[in-house]
Scaffold this active site. Structure first.
Site, mmCIF file in Angstrom:
data_model
loop_
_atom_site.group_PDB
_atom_site.id
_atom_site.type_symbol
_atom_site.label_atom_id
_atom_site.label_comp_id
_atom_site.label_asym_id
_atom_site.label_seq_id
_atom_site.Cartn_x
_atom_site.Cartn_y
_atom_site.Cartn_z
ATOM 1 N N HIS A 87 0.939 -1.225 0.015
ATOM 2 C CA HIS A 87 0.065 -0.028 0.070
ATOM 3 C C HIS A 87 0.882 1.007 0.014
ATOM 4 O O HIS A 87 1.766 1.454 0.943
ATOM 5 C CB HIS A 87 -0.907 -0.213 1.172
ATOM 6 C CG HIS A 87 -1.847 1.130 1.324
ATOM 7 N ND1 HIS A 87 -2.784 1.487 0.602
ATOM 8 C CD2 HIS A 87 -1.503 2.457 1.800
ATOM 9 C CE1 HIS A 87 -3.367 2.436 0.785
ATOM 10 N NE2 HIS A 87 -2.658 3.258 1.223
ATOM 11 N N ASP A 166 -14.765 3.095 7.700
ATOM 12 C CA ASP A 166 -13.659 3.771 7.305
ATOM 13 C C ASP A 166 -14.396 4.699 6.173
ATOM 14 O O ASP A 166 -14.088 5.904 6.116
ATOM 15 C CB ASP A 166 -12.382 3.109 6.829
ATOM 16 C CG ASP A 166 -11.712 4.156 6.289
ATOM 17 O OD1 ASP A 166 -11.110 4.968 6.919
ATOM 18 O OD2 ASP A 166 -11.407 4.101 5.056
ATOM 19 N N ARG A 173 -14.157 13.218 7.366
ATOM 20 C CA ARG A 173 -12.872 13.798 7.373
ATOM 21 C C ARG A 173 -12.163 14.637 6.378
ATOM 22 O O ARG A 173 -11.778 15.790 6.566
ATOM 23 C CB ARG A 173 -11.613 12.652 7.839
ATOM 24 C CG ARG A 173 -11.762 11.999 9.030
ATOM 25 C CD ARG A 173 -10.865 10.861 9.072
ATOM 26 N NE ARG A 173 -9.481 11.135 8.765
ATOM 27 C CZ ARG A 173 -8.642 10.258 8.119
ATOM 28 N NH1 ARG A 173 -9.137 8.936 7.703
ATOM 29 N NH2 ARG A 173 -7.303 10.789 7.828
ATOM 30 N N SER A 188 -7.233 4.361 9.163
ATOM 31 C CA SER A 188 -7.963 4.009 7.972
ATOM 32 C C SER A 188 -7.313 3.061 7.090
ATOM 33 O O SER A 188 -8.000 2.334 6.593
ATOM 34 C CB SER A 188 -8.171 5.585 7.339
ATOM 35 O OG SER A 188 -8.733 5.583 6.185
ATOM 36 N N LYS A 192 -8.620 -1.197 6.419
ATOM 37 C CA LYS A 192 -8.749 -1.903 4.972
ATOM 38 C C LYS A 192 -7.932 -2.997 4.715
ATOM 39 O O LYS A 192 -8.425 -3.723 4.071
ATOM 40 C CB LYS A 192 -8.688 -0.698 4.004
ATOM 41 C CG LYS A 192 -10.095 0.194 3.972
ATOM 42 C CD LYS A 192 -9.660 1.321 2.969
ATOM 43 C CE LYS A 192 -8.765 2.383 3.542
ATOM 44 N NZ LYS A 192 -9.018 3.891 2.903
HETATM 45 N N1 URA Z 1 -5.587 6.876 2.555
HETATM 46 C C1 URA Z 1 -6.465 6.230 3.227
HETATM 47 O O1 URA Z 1 -6.992 5.170 2.982
HETATM 48 N N2 URA Z 1 -7.034 6.927 4.458
HETATM 49 C C2 URA Z 1 -6.394 8.098 4.954
HETATM 50 O O2 URA Z 1 -6.679 8.518 5.821
HETATM 51 C C3 URA Z 1 -5.309 8.515 4.131
HETATM 52 C C4 URA Z 1 -4.893 7.987 2.991
#
Ligand code: URA
Length: 432
Positions: A87, A166, A173, A188, A192
């Site tokens: 990621h 999320d 946010r 966050s 995932k």
């Molecule tokens: N990417 C995400 O998935 N969440 C965040 O808070 C920032 C970047």
């Protein structure tokens, strides 16, 4: 009506006054927000309190696990292969997933890449792949499993069933100025990835002008928190801190980034894209127990390219089809002889976005042919009149605003002048 065990206003006051929430309180808060019992304005106050006062490591872990529990969790334990994923926290010209996923899969491990779309100046992997005629981002879980077995790599849209808390919290946010907050970013991203079910995970945490967090100290802290969250959840996790002061590679956009990725898979491509692809591939393979892979060789001998073609075809794409080409181009040239001493990632990302490569709102479409092709990198010698970069768009009216964002974004100096790159591409590796 069931009686709620806590009062959200008490919880907001606790965080406002720098207190610590218990596991039961965090679990309830995430569940109550997901089912709509806690209102957006209450959660906005909570996220701002977290933004201002932070969270303990235990609170961050509780928040992450509560978000995982808000939805479904994928399970790859039935696959005959080990799973490993990557990621990136996002950057300008960051197309690394495209060559990386098939490269790693070509060594017999499974790469389940559940990706997002771009928002703002950082591009989204799915937007880039959708430049390929026929390619589909939506894949069912059954098809995903079959593709991982047969081809080894799948890059697809994360379904709304994964960590739905999320999704709701991130949208909130985004409109309340609470994105750039380490506890909230870490929970966050990791909720995932934990819900996705990968056994191993390499995090490419960016720092510099084109990154979410500009300062390496903050990026390091984010990386440490995420690595710890991964370990706590049983995911073998490692982070690499990488420099995002300068765009990655020579292509910024969608179709042009696919083109550049295919060059890398054919054994060519810009040195920085190749370096990061190779380094991340080695880490992903190592965490999956493959320690003797000839990663560079796989880019040279067609092994990674074969996996790419299989991956694209499995999702309806034609790897041989022509990619979209922009109707309008505008070339910017050097106004003097010298050396390119700076090329700032953020303004180039914004310019590509203004040309149509990115979106301002989630529901906007992107122009696949739009973006910027760079012709030189910092440190290169240039002569007056030499093309520095080409802007690509379908709508000529976009050039002026894109050029505005590029004022002061690059500079030509004299031989021997300092070249501003912000240091090496790969700064640190964080394991624990
Ligand atoms: N990417 C995400 O998935 N969440 C965040 O808070 C920032 C970047």
């Amino acid at each position: 009506m069931a009686i709620e065990p806590f009062d959200v206003v008490d919880l907001i006051r606790t965080k406002r006054d720098k207190g610590v929430l218990s596991t039961a309180q965090v679990d309830w808060m995430v569940d109550a927000y997901t089912r709509g019992y806690i209102a957006d304005e209450q959660m906005s106050a909570m996220t701002m309190a977290i933004f201002l006062n932070g969270m303990s490591r235990d609170e961050i872990r509780d928040l992450t696990l509560a978000m995982v529990a808000s939805g479904t969790r994928l399970d790859f334990s039935g696959l005959s292969k080990k799973t490993t994923d990557k990621h990136s926290t996002g950057g300008v010209g960051d197309k690394i997933t495209l060559p990386l996923a098939p490269l790693v899969a070509s060594f017999g491990v499974a790469v389940p890449q559940l990706s997002g779309r771009g928002l703002g100046h950082t591009g989204g992997t799915l937007d880039k792949l959708e430049s390929i005629p026929g390619w589909r981002a939506n894949v069912t879980v059954d098809d995903m499993m079959a593709q991982l077995d047969a081809v080894g790599a799948v890059v697809c849209a994360a379904g709304s069933g994964l960590a739905p808390a999320d999704g709701k919290l991130y949208a909130l946010r985004d409109i309340t100025g609470t994105v750039e907050c380490i506890p909230l970013i870490a929970s966050s991203i990791m909720s995932k990835k934990i819900a996705e079910g990968t056994a191993a995970l390499v995090l490419d945490v960016k720092f510099g002008s084109g990154a979410f967090l500009k300062d390496i100290t903050q990026s390091r802290e984010l990386a440490q928190v995420m690595v710890q969250l991964g370990h706590d959840a049983g995911v073998a996790t490692r982070a690499v801190l990488t420099n995002m002061n300068v765009p990655l590679g020579l292509a910024i956009g969608n179709a042009n980034e696919v083109r550049e990725s295919v060059e890398v898979l054919a054994g060519g491509g810009p040195a920085d894209v190749v370096e990061l692809t190779v380094v991340l591939a080695r880490h992903m393979l190592e965490l999956a127990g493959v320690t003797d892979a000839d990663v560079e060789g796989a880019l040279q001998n067609g092994q990674a390219m074969d996996a790419w073609r299989g991956m694209i075809r499995a999702q309806g794409g034609d790897p041989d089809a022509a990619l979209p080409v922009a109707r309008e181009t505008h070339v910017v040239t050097a106004d003097r002889d010298g050396v390119l001493v700076s090329q700032e990632a953020l303004p180039f990302g914004i310019a590509a976005w203004r040309l149509g490569a990115g979106r301002a709102r989630k529901e906007d479409p992107v122009e696949h042919a739009a973006g910027i092709d760079l012709h030189v990198k910092p440190g290169d010698t240039v002569t007056a009149g030499q093309p520095l970069f080409t802007m690509l768009t379908n709508d000529e009216a976009r050039f002026a605003r894109a050029l505005e964002s590029l004022e002061g974004a690059y500079a030509i100096g004299d031989a021997g002048d300092e070249v501003h790159t912000g240091g090496p591409l790969i700064a640190e590796v964080i394991d624990a």
